[in-house]
Design a protein around this motif. Structure first.
Motif, short mmCIF file in Angstrom:
data_model
loop_
_atom_site.label_atom_id
_atom_site.label_comp_id
_atom_site.label_asym_id
_atom_site.label_seq_id
_atom_site.Cartn_x
_atom_site.Cartn_y
_atom_site.Cartn_z
N GLU A 1 0.90 -1.17 0.10
CA GLU A 1 -0.13 -0.03 0.14
C GLU A 1 0.79 1.20 0.09
N VAL A 2 2.23 1.22 0.45
CA VAL A 2 2.94 2.49 0.41
C VAL A 2 4.28 2.06 -0.44
N ASN A 3 4.78 2.92 -1.22
CA ASN A 3 5.84 2.85 -2.11
C ASN A 3 6.60 4.07 -1.80
N ILE A 4 7.76 4.13 -1.25
CA ILE A 4 8.66 5.16 -0.99
C ILE A 4 9.91 5.06 -1.90
N SER A 5 9.94 5.92 -2.99
CA SER A 5 10.91 5.55 -3.86
C SER A 5 12.43 5.96 -3.28
N LYS A 6 13.31 5.39 -3.98
CA LYS A 6 14.86 5.71 -3.49
C LYS A 6 15.27 6.95 -3.35
N PRO A 7 15.00 7.61 -4.63
CA PRO A 7 15.50 9.16 -4.46
C PRO A 7 14.56 9.96 -3.56
N ALA A 8 13.06 9.64 -3.20
CA ALA A 8 12.65 10.31 -2.20
C ALA A 8 13.08 9.85 -0.83
N LEU A 9 13.59 8.80 -0.63
CA LEU A 9 14.29 8.40 0.85
C LEU A 9 15.48 8.98 0.87
N LYS A 10 16.44 9.02 -0.10
CA LYS A 10 17.38 9.95 -0.11
C LYS A 10 17.38 11.52 0.21
N GLU A 11 16.25 12.00 -0.38
CA GLU A 11 16.10 13.42 -0.06
C GLU A 11 15.56 13.70 1.43
N ILE A 12 14.76 12.61 1.83
CA ILE A 12 14.35 12.71 3.27
C ILE A 12 15.66 12.60 4.37
N ILE A 13 16.36 11.67 3.93
CA ILE A 13 17.75 11.52 4.61
C ILE A 13 18.67 12.80 4.73
N HIS A 14 18.79 13.30 3.54
CA HIS A 14 19.71 14.69 3.35
C HIS A 14 19.05 15.91 3.80
N SER A 15 17.84 16.20 3.37
CA SER A 15 17.17 17.29 3.79
C SER A 15 16.15 17.49 4.96
N TYR A 16 15.44 16.49 5.43
CA TYR A 16 14.73 16.34 6.55
C TYR A 16 15.10 15.71 7.95
N THR A 17 16.24 15.47 8.11
CA THR A 17 16.79 14.83 9.32
C THR A 17 18.12 15.75 9.66
N ARG A 18 18.39 15.65 10.85
CA ARG A 18 19.61 16.53 11.43
C ARG A 18 19.99 15.40 12.58
N GLU A 19 20.81 14.41 12.33
CA GLU A 19 21.17 13.50 13.36
C GLU A 19 22.34 12.46 12.89
N ALA A 20 22.86 12.05 14.03
CA ALA A 20 24.05 10.99 13.44
C ALA A 20 23.54 9.49 13.23
N GLY A 21 22.38 9.28 14.08
CA GLY A 21 21.70 8.16 13.99
C GLY A 21 20.52 8.04 13.13
N VAL A 22 19.57 7.09 13.54
CA VAL A 22 18.26 7.11 12.62
C VAL A 22 16.86 7.56 13.37
N ARG A 23 17.08 8.14 14.55
CA ARG A 23 15.89 8.21 15.26
C ARG A 23 14.75 9.07 14.43
N ASN A 24 15.25 10.39 13.98
CA ASN A 24 14.76 11.52 13.25
C ASN A 24 14.10 10.75 11.99
N LEU A 25 15.02 9.99 11.64
CA LEU A 25 14.26 9.35 10.12
C LEU A 25 13.44 8.43 10.40
N ARG A 26 13.35 7.77 11.61
CA ARG A 26 12.10 7.08 11.94
C ARG A 26 10.84 7.80 12.07
N ARG A 27 11.13 8.88 12.72
CA ARG A 27 9.94 9.86 13.03
C ARG A 27 9.33 10.31 11.60
N ARG A 28 10.31 10.74 10.71
CA ARG A 28 9.75 11.36 9.23
C ARG A 28 8.85 9.96 8.61
N LEU A 29 9.52 8.88 8.76
CA LEU A 29 8.67 7.73 8.00
C LEU A 29 7.23 7.29 8.83
N ALA A 30 7.28 7.89 10.07
CA ALA A 30 6.02 7.72 10.85
C ALA A 30 5.35 8.87 10.43
#
Length: 808
Positions: free
Chosen positions: A530-559
């Motif tokens: 039901e959900v498809n997150i494209s690879k370029p979109a995921l890269k953009e989320i990692i680069h432009s929508y998170t500010r961290e060394a780990g992946v906690r905020n990345l999990r929040r963005r996916l949530a």
């Protein structure tokens, strides 16, 4: 009313089907008719002034009104009265006249059958009279053990001489099953009817005797219980007045039983202490405050799982498989963890003690990189309970050691409580945020941790509340920390640190794909289809929508994405699949964060790209400098700490030395002259450049405190650039401390800094030569491939790389 008044038999008679009652010829009974067939049959009988036969339905056929669903025999009689009820039913008063049998069906609706009367045989016989006496005897016996027969009915049975009437009277009174009642009803041989009835009466007598016996026992038991309860309550009140209580004696005895059950697994000291407290408790007045405190102590102490251990044998293969399953990358930390447990397994296999095998592990690194989850994986692999003790902000040493029992509200320490919760003496205990323990007037908790984390001492860890030693040697302690500098040196000495540094963007991409996206979809009730997150979109989320060394905020963005997809699918039932692409990313997020600003390619005078380590990973630290006409003063801004201020003063001295030694070329034409100097055509020295200008050095984002010994060469480069008017290569970043003599000194946090340079699209990085020799292999290959990393040992090498010389 007699049957002879209604003509001869066989005759065509309407049939009423009865589901519940089993009627007999002597009965006058009200019948409540609700279905059409029965009402029509009753109406027909009333209109024709004819008889009607009431037949019972067969078991399981209730509600059906066809010929095959009815027993063939029933009671033929007349309807004395018929009344329509408000709820649609019809009430008729039926008088039974004789037993009769349906021969065959004449009409289906309403049901009419050819009916003949059942004539009884063997009516007058001495044998039957003898059998009747036996029946009367059985009835008297049944009346004695049940309440079926009232005195009037017994008198009627004794005085009546109509054999079949007696049988019908008894059958209507005794609770027979429908099949039994019908079998007696349809039998025309009176002798056989009596014999059948005797069998049923004997069964009923036995059943009622058994019920009476059970009722008697239950009644006796209830009386006994009530009596005991009443006496106990009286005794309690008496004992209360006297100051004694048997319930308390039972409670004390229960404590003693629990203690004896644990005796073989406890140390001698602990057994003596608990036994002593039980004895004290037994001598105390139950209403005293000391009794309440001692009882609480016993409850806590006897819950400690002495001698209880997780039985699974230690296998490093299980640990390795679980770590690989739960965590991507982190090769070095996983390797060190496996080595740690390999030593323990080897000692176990060879029968040696593994209690002090190696130091306590401490996972250090920025938030969200997987420190606590590594400990979770270890607990799962070892099949041991996990106890998490959050030490953040802990400032009371009694939280760890337990409160002395002299205090109100005293409790065991968190370590002891963890063992009680785990129900095992060898759990995995995670000491979270060990670097955030605080010291106060209540003591220094880090001092208690020294004993807890020392394999040589924790065999006899004393909890102040328990007042005896507990063996913690079987516990696997794992600590986590963000900033090692904040951990006191003696405590650092007890632990071995495993550094878990920042993830590269590629590693974050893999972690999101393998773990985070499936986990978040499951949490939000979404399917993978039901959900498809494209690879370029995921890269953009990692680069432009998170500010961290780990992946906690990345999990929040996916949530965030998952919640919006769930809402969208509920609001529009036609949506079966949602695709997240770079083009529609703004639909899911308000704004981007832009973790690290990418550098421009335009060289600028006095602006240098430094590299910094922060608690959340690496970052680009821009250092700006300007010169203002003055007297050689140095002004520093940007919330700099003492170490960085000293680095700036050292950097200025280093640059002055370079100018004086003519290793840094100064354009003398740009040094402002006074009017007199111009008139006298005085030739000035290059050193005038730092005497006639004040320098202002600023590190942007002034609200954020900055400190650390790694900005030396960047500060030197900024000052050298502004004084020599030479532009700085903007695609180069650097990290390293500088000595007064111009040597480039080694620094820490290299991996985080180079990852930050990689994210900011830096092409070249200058690092200390010592770090180049020893730390480069720790850098992810992806980062090494994207950067030109140059090791420098002298400040002259740095300036040669960074400054752009003007063409003459």
């Amino acid at each position: 009313m007699k049957l002879s008044n209604y003509g001869e038999f066989p005759a065509d008679i309407p049939v009423i089907a009865e589901d519940e009652l089993f009627l007999y010829p002597f009965m006058i009974s009200p019948l409540f008719l609700s279905d059409e067939n029965n009402i029509d049959a009753a109406t027909l009988a009333m209109e024709d002034s004819s008889l009607v036969i009431v037949c019972p339905t067969k078991p399981g056929e209730e509600g059906k009104r066809d010929f095959s669903s009815l027993y063939s025999a029933g009671v033929v009689g007349s309807i004395m009265r018929k009344v329509a009820l408000p709820d649609g039913r019809v009430k008729v008063l039926f008088q039974g006249l004789a037993r009769a049998q349906m021969l065959y069906e004449v009409q289906a609706s309403p049901l009419i059958a050819k009916v003949d009367v059942l004539e009884a045989t063997n009516i007058s016989s001495l044998k039957i009279d003898a059998i009747l006496e036996i029946v009367r005897e059985k009835v008297r016996t049944l009346a004695g053990v049940s309440n079926y027969f009232p005195p009037d009915l017994l008198r009627t049975i004794e005085e009546n001489h109509d054999h079949n009437r007696i049988i019908d009277l008894i059958c209507s009174t005794v609770k027979l099953k429908k099949e039994q009642a019908y079998k007696l009803f349809v039998e025309i041989d009176t002798e056989k009817r009596f014999l059948l009835l005797i069998d049923y009466l004997i069964e009923e007598i036995e059943a009622n005797k058994l019920q009476k016996e059970i009722r008697s026992k239950v009644h006796t038991h209830i009386e006994k219980v009530n009596k005991e309860y009443f006496l106990k309550e009286q005794l309690k009140q008496i004992q209360k007045e006297l100051g004694t209580d048997t319930a308390r004696d039972e409670e004390i005895e229960e404590y003693r039983k629990k203690l004896e059950a644990k005796k073989d697994k406890m140390s001698e000291d602990s057994y003596k202490e608990v036994s002593k407290q039980i004895d004290r408790f037994s001598r105390m007045h139950p209403d005293s405050s000391d009794a309440s405190m001692t009882q609480t102590y016993l409850d806590w102490t006897l819950d400690i799982p002495f001698g209880e251990f997780a039985k699974k044998a230690l296998k490093i293969k299980d640990v390795e498989d679980q770590l690989d399953k739960d965590h991507f990358s982190l090769e070095k930390p996983k390797k060190r963890i496996i080595e740690y447990f390999a030593v323990k397994e080897l000692l176990e296999l060879r029968g040696a003690s593994s209690d002090s095998a190696g130091a306590i592990l401490c996972f250090s690194g920025p938030p969200g990189v997987g420190k606590t989850s590594l400990a979770n994986s270890i607990a799962v692999a070892l099949k041991r309970p996990l106890v998490r003790i959050a030490l953040g902000g802990l400032e009371d040493v009694n939280e760890l050691r337990g409160h002395r029992r002299t205090y109100v509200g005293a409790m065991p320490g968190r370590i002891t409580q963890g063992l009680i919760d785990a129900k095992k003496m060898n759990p995995v205990v995670v000491l979270d945020e060990i670097d955030k323990v605080s010291r106060s007037q209540r003591g220094d908790p880090t001092a208690a941790l020294l004993e807890i984390l020392d394999p040589e001492q924790n065999k006899e860890f004393r909890d102040y509340y328990l007042n005896f030693d507990i063996d913690l040697s079987k516990v696997i302690f794992i600590a986590t920390a963000n900033d090692l500098a904040r951990i006191p040196a003696p405590l650092r000495d007890r632990m071995e640190f495993i550094s878990i540094s920042s993830y590269t963007p590629q590693e974050k991409l893999e972690i999101a794909t393998r773990y985070l996206i499936p986990q978040e979809l499951k949490k939000h009730g979404l399917k993978k289809s039901e959900v498809n997150i494209s690879k370029p979109a995921l890269k953009e989320i990692i680069h432009s929508y998170t500010r961290e060394a780990g992946v906690r905020n990345l999990r929040r963005r996916l949530a965030d994405i998952s919640r919006k997809v769930a809402l969208e699918m509920l609001q529009d039932s036609n949506i079966n699949r949602v695709s997240v692409t770079v083009k529609n990313l703004k639909k899911f997020f308000d704004k981007s964060v832009f973790e690290i600003e990418k550098t421009t390619k335009i060289p600028v005078v006095g602006v240098v790209n430094g590299l910094a380590w922060t608690a959340v990973g690496g970052d680009i630290l821009k250092i700006e400098s300007i010169k203002i006409k003055g007297k050689g003063n140095l002004q520093l801004t940007g919330s700099l700490g003492e170490v960085m201020k000293e680095s700036a003063r050292i950097a200025l001295s280093v640059v002055k030395t370079l100018i004086d030694d003519k290793k840094l070329k100064i354009n003398l034409e740009k040094i402002p002259l006074t009017f007199k100097e111009k008139e006298d055509k005085i030739v000035i020295d290059a050193s005038e450049i730092y005497k006639r200008y004040d320098l202002h050095i600023h590190v942007p984002d002034g609200a954020t405190p900055k400190d650390g010994p790694s900005a030396g060469i960047a500060l030197v480069s900024a000052i050298a650039s502004i004084l020599s008017d030479q532009k700085v290569r903007s695609e180069i970043a650097m990290t390293g401390e500088v000595s007064l003599s111009g040597d480039v000194l080694a620094i820490g946090g290299l991996k985080e800094k180079l990852i930050a340079a990689h994210k900011a699209a830096i092409t070249k990085v200058l690092i200390p030569a010592k770090n180049y020799e020893r730390d480069l292999e720790d850098i992810p290959q992806e980062v090494r491939d994207s950067l030109e990393i140059v090791g420098v040992s002298r400040i002259e090498e740095v300036l040669k790389e960074i400054l752009i010389k003007e063409e003459s």
